[in-house]
Design a protein around this motif. Structure first.
Motif, mmCIF file in Angstrom:
data_model
loop_
_atom_site.group_PDB
_atom_site.id
_atom_site.type_symbol
_atom_site.label_atom_id
_atom_site.label_comp_id
_atom_site.label_asym_id
_atom_site.label_seq_id
_atom_site.Cartn_x
_atom_site.Cartn_y
_atom_site.Cartn_z
ATOM 1 N N TRP A 359 0.849 -1.197 0.000
ATOM 2 C CA TRP A 359 0.000 0.000 0.000
ATOM 3 C C TRP A 359 0.877 1.238 0.000
ATOM 4 C CZ3 TRP A 359 -5.005 0.539 -0.944
ATOM 5 C CH2 TRP A 359 -5.854 -0.559 -0.783
ATOM 6 N N LEU A 360 0.586 2.168 -0.895
ATOM 7 C CA LEU A 360 1.308 3.433 -0.991
ATOM 8 C C LEU A 360 0.308 4.578 -0.887
ATOM 9 C CD1 LEU A 360 3.566 2.552 -4.057
ATOM 10 C CD2 LEU A 360 4.237 2.436 -1.662
ATOM 11 N N ARG A 391 -2.677 3.712 -3.261
ATOM 12 C CA ARG A 391 -2.457 2.800 -4.387
ATOM 13 C C ARG A 391 -2.013 1.443 -3.857
ATOM 14 N NH1 ARG A 391 1.874 1.936 -8.510
ATOM 15 N NH2 ARG A 391 3.223 3.286 -7.258
ATOM 16 N N CYS A 392 -2.628 0.399 -4.380
ATOM 17 C CA CYS A 392 -2.247 -0.977 -4.040
ATOM 18 C C CYS A 392 -1.403 -1.518 -5.186
ATOM 19 C CB CYS A 392 -3.483 -1.850 -3.812
ATOM 20 S SG CYS A 392 -3.071 -3.575 -3.438
ATOM 21 N N LEU A 393 -0.188 -1.904 -4.871
ATOM 22 C CA LEU A 393 0.767 -2.393 -5.876
ATOM 23 C C LEU A 393 0.962 -3.889 -5.684
ATOM 24 C CD1 LEU A 393 2.909 -1.939 -8.101
ATOM 25 C CD2 LEU A 393 4.537 -1.427 -6.278
ATOM 26 N N ALA A 401 1.186 -4.856 -11.263
ATOM 27 C CA ALA A 401 -0.040 -4.148 -11.600
ATOM 28 C C ALA A 401 -0.490 -3.392 -10.365
ATOM 29 C CB ALA A 401 -1.127 -5.117 -12.067
ATOM 30 N N SER A 402 -1.250 -2.333 -10.569
ATOM 31 C CA SER A 402 -1.692 -1.532 -9.423
ATOM 32 C C SER A 402 -3.060 -0.926 -9.706
ATOM 33 C CB SER A 402 -0.684 -0.424 -9.112
ATOM 34 O OG SER A 402 -0.628 0.522 -10.170
ATOM 35 N N SER A 403 -3.738 -0.556 -8.619
ATOM 36 C CA SER A 403 -5.015 0.150 -8.678
ATOM 37 C C SER A 403 -5.026 1.198 -7.572
ATOM 38 C CB SER A 403 -6.194 -0.816 -8.501
ATOM 39 O OG SER A 403 -6.271 -1.706 -9.595
ATOM 40 N N SER A 404 -5.702 2.300 -7.837
ATOM 41 C CA SER A 404 -5.695 3.422 -6.897
ATOM 42 C C SER A 404 -7.110 3.809 -6.519
ATOM 43 C CB SER A 404 -4.974 4.632 -7.515
ATOM 44 O OG SER A 404 -3.647 4.315 -7.864
ATOM 45 N N LEU A 405 -7.205 4.487 -5.371
ATOM 46 C CA LEU A 405 -8.452 5.092 -4.941
ATOM 47 C C LEU A 405 -8.119 6.365 -4.191
ATOM 48 C CD1 LEU A 405 -9.852 3.616 -1.683
ATOM 49 C CD2 LEU A 405 -7.729 2.731 -2.622
#
Length: 632
Positions: A359-360, A391-393, A401-405
């Motif tokens: 988690w970033l 962002r989850c990396l 791969a990553s996704s952000s919120l």
């Protein structure tokens, strides 16, 4: 010699009940090649017939009818026989005793067939018996093999050797039995239909390993060179005892792989490849292969090879791992929450090998790094500083791969330290700054005038702007604002949003500095004026001495004296004379030299000054205080 000695007396006591032509010969008889064979034979003829010139006999081969010219095997009237029997046949029975027994020596496989006897009693009393004896000349012994040999079940194999040659008796020996588990041997002698057979039985329990093994039976005649052998290959039926497949494998997504399966069983099994409960392929064979192309993660799992041949079932499984980079993580949607609330952020992904999840927040590491497919980040009692992009990396050795919120924290407005009132040239400027989410609304309130200044009431140069969650409001009071009893600026700032509102009194942070400047400026101004008066008096005194009464001129000149005053500025200033209505300033006469002097001064306020009319003080067009100075 064995059966003939017993057979003939028995046949002689048989009464001719029917009085017909009859013969008794064995229906089947066998012999080994190059050995001999005796075909027992007893015949009968009608009792009313008297042999004419003795009893003669003929043995035919293949056919009983002379008109078909069958080969003559033996004939009592002449030695003329078929060439294949020349010197090989002999009648060892006494025809007068109704014994037609035939001996054939040195027989070969070409002598196998049917043999018929024909009685010749003279004249028309000639009769060929339709019954025959079929001779089988063997070049190897017979082995009685069961139709089915099953592993772990008791098995009996019997080897037969004909014993129809009075010259020699055979013996039987089993071959290649050293590998058999606890073999047992039994011998037997069987007489049937006037023939004799020697047998030897081998008993053991076969194992799957014995399938295809050779066994042999050897028949030999002692004191001769005659020996005969027969080899057989054991066909042992057994259930699948091993199923071999590839070892578990790892392959990349999109590649191809071939899975092999080999089953040890007899007979060959039906091989099936299963993926879960789904049958992908089958074949009846000892081995088969399953080809998988363009693999996807959904094809990862356990593959099972099943072998079934009717005698049993066996299977073996393998695990096929499909390697692939992490899929795009699934995370919460963007959230808007109240300050002080707690939330849990979840991140899940898939990859092989299992990816690490990190988690970033705004590019900085938060939480811990986990090596699982699901990661939960707990955010407790969030403050505005917790707002930002999370962002989850997901990473493994094959990719990332990553996704952000976004998390938005809403909170009540907070006044910032930059909020204040300050003295500027135009008057007093008041600034109110506040942060909050939603962005706060800013209003100013002048209690002494009961005025609220906002977007709808735009006096006092009201100005507002928003930068992110920070709102700034500003007004300018041209007359230095409303003052309290102690001389302070009386301005209130109100900040509000949906979560709360507050009102603050804005301090004039430069008031003390301004008052000090007034005091210093007043003292300096008095000193300058005293210097001017002293200078004027000194000049007038000197002129009086030289011109008699010059003071009168000076007084006349000063009947309408010019107005002298100064203003307060941050930079160094000097005395100037206001010329005209537009406020232009010029150096004063003989005071022009003072332009070059660096004087620090402030505005002079003469509380008791009088004007020319009545000695009262006045206010200039630009709002500065002044007083009129007269010479005496």
């Amino acid at each position: 010699m064995w059966c003939l000695e017993l057979l003939l007396p028995l046949l002689l006591i048989i009464k001719d009940v029917s009085g017909q032509w009859n013969v008794w010969i064995p229906r089947d008889i066998s012999a080994m090649t190059n050995s001999c064979v005796v075909i027992p034979c007893t015949f009968m003829y009608p009792s009313g017939i008297r042999p004419y010139r003795g009893i003669h006999g003929i043995w035919y081969f293949g056919q009983p009818y002379p008109q078909l010219f069958p080969p003559v095997v033996f004939k009592t009237r002449t030695e003329i026989v078929h060439e294949s029997y020349q010197g090989r046949t002999k009648l060892i029975g006494d025809l007068h005793q109704r014994n037609c027994t035939l001996l054939i020596s040195n027989i070969g496989t070409e002598h196998s067939g049917r043999y018929y006897f024909r009685a010749d009693l003279g004249g028309a009393n000639i009769y060929t018996y339709p019954d025959f004896s079929e001779l089988k000349v063997l070049d190897q012994p017979n082995i009685d093999i069961p139709e089915e040999i099953v592993a772990d079940e008791n098995l009996e194999l019997t080897c037969y050797a004909p014993d129809n040659c009075p010259e020699n008796s055979p013996e039987i020996q089993w071959m290649y039995t050293d590998y058999l588990p606890e073999p047992e041997y039994t011998s037997d002698y069987v007489e049937e239909s006037n023939t004799a057979v020697l047998s030897s039985t081998l008993t053991f329990t076969p194992r799957p390993m014995h399938n295809g093994q050779l066994l042999g039976c050897r028949v030999y005649y002692p004191n001769t060179t005659l020996a005969y052998e027969r080899l057989i290959s054991l066909d042992v039926k057994y259930a699948p005892r091993s199923v071999w497949v590839n070892v578990s494998a790892e392959v990349m997504e999109g590649s191809s792989v071939t899975l092999h399966c080999e089953v040890d069983s007899n007979p060959p099994p039906r091989i099936s490849w299963l993926f879960g409960d789904q049958e992908l392929l089958w074949d009846t064979a000892s081995n088969t292969s399953l080809s998988l192309e363009d693999l996807t993660p959904s094809q990862e799992g356990i593959y099972t090879c099943v072998g079934n041949n009717g005698y049993g079932v066996m299977n073996t499984s393998m695990y096929l791992a499909v390697l692939y980079p992490p899929s795009e993580p699934v995370v919460n949607g963007s959230l808007t929450i109240m300050e002080g609330s707690s939330i849990s952020l979840q991140c899940s992904t898939q990859g092989n090998p299992a990816p690490t999840l990190t988690w970033l927040k705004d590019g900085e590491l938060v939480g811990t790094i986990t090596a699982e497919e699901v990661s939960v980040l707990e955010l407790l009692e969030l403050t505005p500083q917790g707002e930002g992009q999370y962002r989850c990396l997901a990473e493994n050795e094959h990719g990332r791969a990553s996704s952000s919120l976004n998390i938005t924290v809403e909170y009540a407005p907070v006044l910032l330290d930059e909020s204040k009132c300050a003295v500027v040239r135009e008057g007093v400027q008041c600034v109110c700054m506040a942060t909050g989410n939603p962005e706060p609304t800013i209003e100013f309130y002048l209690p002494d005038k009961n005025i609220t200044i906002n977007d709808t009431f735009g006096r006092y140069n009201y100005y507002t702007r928003t930068d992110g969650h920070t709102s700034t409001g500003m007004i300018k009071l041209r007359e230095k604002g409303e003052r309290l009893g102690n001389g302070a600026v009386n301005v209130h700032c109100s900040i509000s949003n949906m979560y709360g509102s507050e009102s603050f009194h804005l301090e004039l942070q430069q008031e003390k500095k301004y008052m000090m400047a007034v005091i210093v400026g007043t003292i300096g101004g008095v000193a300058v004026i005293a210097f001017i008066i002293a200078a004027v008096r000194y000049v007038g005194h000197n002129n009086k001495k030289e011109n008699g009464n010059p003071g009168q001129d000076l007084v006349s000149k000063l009947e309408n004296p010019a107005l002298y005053y100064s203003t307060v500025k941050k930079d160094k200033q000097c005395l100037r004379k206001k010329v005209g209505e537009d406020g232009d300033y010029q150096p004063v006469g003989s005071m022009a030299d003072l332009e070059r002097q660096e004087l620090n001064y402030a505005a002079l306020e003469f509380l008791g000054g009088r004007s020319r009319d009545g000695g009262t003080s006045g206010r200039g067009d630009d709002g500065s205080d002044y007083t009129e100075i007269k010479a005496k």
